[in-house]
Design an enzyme around this catalytic site. Structure first.
Site, PDB file in Angstrom:
ATOM      1  N   GLY A  11       0.840  -1.205   0.000  1.00 53.33           N
ATOM      2  CA  GLY A  11       0.000   0.000   0.000  1.00 53.33           C
ATOM      3  C   GLY A  11       0.870   1.246   0.000  1.00 53.33           C
ATOM      4  NE  ARG A  72      -1.086  -5.067  -1.148  1.00 54.68           N
ATOM      5  CZ  ARG A  72      -1.755  -3.950  -0.860  1.00 54.68           C
ATOM      6  NH1 ARG A  72      -2.717  -3.532  -1.648  1.00 54.68           N
ATOM      7  NH2 ARG A  72      -1.456  -3.269   0.226  1.00 54.68           N
ATOM      8  CG  ASP A 103       2.403  -6.060   7.726  1.00 52.03           C
ATOM      9  OD1 ASP A 103       1.941  -5.599   6.670  1.00 52.03           O
ATOM     10  OD2 ASP A 103       1.747  -6.768   8.507  1.00 52.03           O
ATOM     11  CB  THR A 125       2.328   1.410   6.326  1.00 48.68           C
ATOM     12  OG1 THR A 125       0.953   1.178   6.657  1.00 48.68           O
ATOM     13  CG2 THR A 125       3.142   1.210   7.597  1.00 48.68           C
ATOM     14  CG  ASP A 127      -2.259   0.489   7.922  1.00 50.05           C
ATOM     15  OD1 ASP A 127      -3.137   1.316   7.655  1.00 50.05           O
ATOM     16  OD2 ASP A 127      -2.012  -0.508   7.227  1.00 50.05           O
ATOM     17  CG  ASP A 129       0.817  -1.888  10.485  1.00 46.45           C
ATOM     18  OD1 ASP A 129       1.688  -1.237   9.875  1.00 46.45           O
ATOM     19  OD2 ASP A 129       0.071  -2.703   9.922  1.00 46.45           O
ATOM     20  NE  ARG A 171      -2.755  -3.574   5.406  1.00 49.99           N
ATOM     21  CZ  ARG A 171      -2.033  -4.349   4.637  1.00 49.99           C
ATOM     22  NH1 ARG A 171      -2.333  -5.615   4.511  1.00 49.99           N
ATOM     23  NH2 ARG A 171      -1.008  -3.861   3.996  1.00 49.99           N
TER      24      ARG A 171
HETATM   25  P1  ADP Z   1       2.221  -3.849   2.689  1.00 51.88           P
HETATM   26  O1  ADP Z   1       3.689  -3.825   2.404  1.00 51.88           O
HETATM   27  O2  ADP Z   1       1.573  -2.512   2.514  1.00 51.88           O
HETATM   28  O3  ADP Z   1       1.899  -4.514   3.992  1.00 51.88           O
HETATM   29  P2  ADP Z   1       1.317  -6.274   1.272  1.00 51.88           P
HETATM   30  O4  ADP Z   1       1.016  -7.020   2.512  1.00 51.88           O
HETATM   31  O5  ADP Z   1       0.372  -6.377   0.143  1.00 51.88           O
HETATM   32  O6  ADP Z   1       1.517  -4.713   1.529  1.00 51.88           O
HETATM   33  O7  ADP Z   1       2.744  -6.769   0.760  1.00 51.88           O
HETATM   34  C1  ADP Z   1       3.356  -6.190  -0.375  1.00 51.88           C
HETATM   35  C2  ADP Z   1       4.142  -7.209  -1.156  1.00 51.88           C
HETATM   36  O8  ADP Z   1       5.223  -7.721  -0.367  1.00 51.88           O
HETATM   37  C3  ADP Z   1       3.375  -8.461  -1.569  1.00 51.88           C
HETATM   38  O9  ADP Z   1       2.568  -8.283  -2.707  1.00 51.88           O
HETATM   39  C4  ADP Z   1       4.525  -9.417  -1.859  1.00 51.88           C
HETATM   40  O10 ADP Z   1       5.107  -9.158  -3.125  1.00 51.88           O
HETATM   41  C5  ADP Z   1       5.538  -9.044  -0.776  1.00 51.88           C
HETATM   42  N1  ADP Z   1       5.392  -9.988   0.352  1.00 51.88           N
HETATM   43  C6  ADP Z   1       4.415 -10.048   1.276  1.00 51.88           C
HETATM   44  N2  ADP Z   1       4.578 -11.097   2.118  1.00 51.88           N
HETATM   45  C7  ADP Z   1       5.686 -11.729   1.713  1.00 51.88           C
HETATM   46  C8  ADP Z   1       6.412 -12.889   2.137  1.00 51.88           C
HETATM   47  N3  ADP Z   1       5.992 -13.613   3.182  1.00 51.88           N
HETATM   48  N4  ADP Z   1       7.549 -13.234   1.490  1.00 51.88           N
HETATM   49  C9  ADP Z   1       7.982 -12.510   0.437  1.00 51.88           C
HETATM   50  N5  ADP Z   1       7.353 -11.421  -0.033  1.00 51.88           N
HETATM   51  C10 ADP Z   1       6.232 -11.026   0.576  1.00 51.88           C
END
Ligand code: ADP
Length: 319
Positions: A11, A72, A103, A125, A127, A129, A171
């Site tokens: 995000g 994503r 995260d 972010t 959030d 968090d 979230r």
């Molecule tokens: P944010 O970073 O805002 O929390 P997301 O949770 O959608 O957003 O995570 C962003 C991107 O980070 C995901 O689309 C993926 O490419 C990568 N990602 C998330 N979790 C993992 C993981 N466990 N291992 C590797 N890459 C990850």
């Protein structure tokens, strides 16, 4: 180290551009080359990578969103996807990476670190968090956007003698709800970290009405339930009519506040310093206005803590 990369992922949040600018300018100041990786981990896998110069990050410090775009990418959660990403980093001669995001993005940075690639996480972010920092980039802008909305809703709530439920983002974290509820003078704040007592909420609303209060504002964090669901609960338990406002994605946009621009500049520059010192696998943050950094692998296993003193205070101030 001669060449580093920077990406934004997940995000977006206001101030990400200021962080990118800081990474690029700080790196060039120290004679490093910087490559921008576009569209997060998806762009990393696809080799959507371009060299950035001083001018590439001109005129972005005040803009919301991210000039590197974000995406994503499910593939990056797999070992094969991560191997493809590392292959691209090698192909472009990139020796260290700054990941700006939330995260999920941190989990990607953790995976790269576990593969032995030097990575530094910058918490971006709305959030708030991410553990290991008092504040994340974008949070201050988001809460100011929410406050502006609360103030406007309060005007119409007063005119019509109404109770408003305002659903905010965050979230699983209650920080946006808590800070905006306290700053906006909300009667009730619902956060996922604390259970709520419906009777107590109804009693407080009724007490307010009895002493002639013209409006009531209830802030609901999305991690608790939807504003519409909470309105239904109030109707069913106490026959109270309310209006619901879901603020949604306006909270993620807009020009970053001064606080977010300063935070992003400091954190982005510190990430580059760590890479220059050969310290990959870190997450940068700010605690009591001092820059700090923690192991990015350990940081994800720590819980994010909402400020419960503030939560108690909000209850005392809205008796
Ligand atoms: P944010 O970073 O805002 O929390 P997301 O949770 O959608 O957003 O995570 C962003 C991107 O980070 C995901 O689309 C993926 O490419 C990568 N990602 C998330 N979790 C993992 C993981 N466990 N291992 C590797 N890459 C990850």
């Amino acid at each position: 180290m001669k060449r580093i990369g920077v990406l934004t992922s997940g995000g977006d949040s206001p101030g990400m551009n200021a962080a990118i600018r800081a990474v690029v300018r700080k790196a060039i100041y120290h004679n490093l080359e910087v490559y921008g990786i576009f569209q997060g981990y998806a762009g990393l896998i696809n080799g959507n990578i371009q060299k950035l110069e001083l001018g590439s990050v001109g005129d972005i410090i005040h803009r919301g969103g991210t000039m590197l775009y974000t995406a994503r990418c499910e593939e990056f959660k797999t070992k094969e996807g991560q191997a493809k990403g590392i292959e691209q980093l090698k192909r472009f001669g990139i020796e260290g990476l700054v990941v700006i995001g939330g995260d999920g993005s941190y989990r990607g940075a953790k995976a790269l670190t576990e593969h032995g690639f030097p990575c530094v996480g910058v918490p971006g972010t709305i959030d708030n968090d991410i553990p290991g920092t008092d504040l994340t980039i974008g949070f201050d802008t988001a809460i100011n956007t929410v406050i502006d909305a609360i103030d406007r809703i309060r005007d119409t709530a007063t005119s019509h003698d109404r109770t408003f439920i305002i659903e905010v983002m965050g979230r699983d974290a209650g920080d946006i709800a808590l800070w905006t509820g306290l700053a906006g003078g909300a009667e009730t704040i619902l956060i996922p970290e604390e259970n709520y007592d419906m009777k107590e909420i109804v009693d407080r609303l009724k007490r307010g009405q009895e002493r002639g209060k013209k409006h009531s504002i209830i802030i609901v964090a999305e991690g608790v339930c939807s504003g519409v669901d909470f309105a239904k609960q109030l109707k069913e338990t106490a026959n109270l009519d309310t209006r619901v406002s879901v603020l949604g994605h306006i909270q993620r946009g807009g020009s970053p506040t001064a606080a977010d621009r300063v935070l992003a500049s400091r954190l982005g520059a510190r990430a580059v310093e760590l890479l220059l010192d050969g310290k990959g696998g870190r997450s940068v943050g700010i605690e009591s206005n001092e820059l700090v950094d923690y192991d990015i692998i350990e940081i994800l296993s720590k819980p994010h803590k909402v400020n419960l003193d503030m939560y108690r205070l909000s209850k005392e101030l809205s008796i």
